[in-house]
Design an enzyme around this catalytic site. Structure first.
Site, PDB file in Angstrom:
ATOM      1  N   ASP A 128     -13.074 -28.713  29.878  1.00 60.71           N
ATOM      2  CA  ASP A 128     -12.193 -28.305  28.798  1.00 60.71           C
ATOM      3  C   ASP A 128     -12.356 -26.799  28.601  1.00 60.71           C
ATOM      4  O   ASP A 128     -13.485 -26.296  28.567  1.00 60.71           O
ATOM      5  CB  ASP A 128     -12.584 -29.048  27.518  1.00 60.71           C
ATOM      6  CG  ASP A 128     -11.451 -29.195  26.541  1.00 60.71           C
ATOM      7  OD1 ASP A 128     -10.301 -29.319  26.980  1.00 60.71           O
ATOM      8  OD2 ASP A 128     -11.724 -29.194  25.326  1.00 60.71           O
ATOM      9  N   ASP A 138      -5.255 -28.023  28.568  1.00 56.88           N
ATOM     10  CA  ASP A 138      -6.352 -27.194  29.071  1.00 56.88           C
ATOM     11  C   ASP A 138      -7.509 -28.050  29.574  1.00 56.88           C
ATOM     12  O   ASP A 138      -8.641 -27.600  29.638  1.00 56.88           O
ATOM     13  CB  ASP A 138      -6.838 -26.248  27.977  1.00 56.88           C
ATOM     14  CG  ASP A 138      -7.434 -26.986  26.788  1.00 56.88           C
ATOM     15  OD1 ASP A 138      -6.917 -28.063  26.427  1.00 56.88           O
ATOM     16  OD2 ASP A 138      -8.429 -26.504  26.219  1.00 56.88           O
TER      17      ASP A 138
END
Length: 195
Positions: free
Chosen positions: A74, A117
């Site tokens: 992440d 993301d």
């Protein structure tokens, strides 16, 4: 004799026509197979990064076997990057991260942009080597001079790693890697968590 010759020439001519038809059909099959492969690649690729997409993730998660590992990644505070610098800068960040992930994959490993993301990396190694790969990726991203994209920009990654256990379903592997990812985030980000 002339009739025999005409018959023979006619048969040769028909044979030539049949071969041309067979060649055209073979070329058409090759073209169709190439188009199918291209469509399949497009359906399993992320348009922005060129990595695999969620569809490919779903295919791969159920194919992971013992000896392999799943790394979930992440981008820390990615929303702030988009809000502060622009979505264009955010897209460039994702592209740079994708390039780093791709460069750390061996031929039997797959990097995926899971969504937004979030990335996933299917590694064909056990936990010890997967940890080393993850830490290399994390350090490369942290050490990169992000000022070349935008002055003041910094990018770090939080990661969760799980090694596949014998007979473990893909969903359980994902849940364990995801739980480790959230440990990394809660523990201050810019780190790897694994058990």
């Amino acid at each position: 004799m002339l009739d025999s010759l005409r018959t023979h020439v006619g048969a040769l001519w028909q044979l030539r026509l049949d071969r041309r038809t067979m060649l055209r059909q073979a070329y058409r099959r090759v073209e169709l197979e190439a188009a199918r492969a291209s469509a399949d690649l497009a359906a399993t690729s992320d348009a922005l990064t060129g990595l695999g997409n969620r569809r490919m993730f779903d295919r791969r998660i159920n194919a992971v076997t013992a000896g392999g590992s799943l790394l979930l990644i992440d981008v820390d505070h990615f929303k702030e990057i988009n809000d502060r610098y622009s979505h264009g800068v955010g897209d460039r960040v994702l592209g740079e991260i994708a390039a780093v992930l791709r460069s750390h994959c061996r031929h039997d490993e797959v990097a995926i942009r899971f969504g937004g993301d979030e990335f996933a990396l299917f590694l064909a190694t056990g936990e010890k080597e997967a940890r080393q790969v993850a830490e290399r990726i994390r350090r490369v991203i942290q050490a990169r001079d992000w000022n070349t994209i935008m002055p003041g920009l910094t990018v770090t990654l939080s990661m969760g790693l799980a090694a596949c256990r014998p007979g473990e379903p893909g969903r359980n592997l994902y849940d364990r890697a995801d739980a480790h990812l959230y440990v990394a985030k809660r523990s201050g980000r810019n780190q790897l968590a694994a058990a």
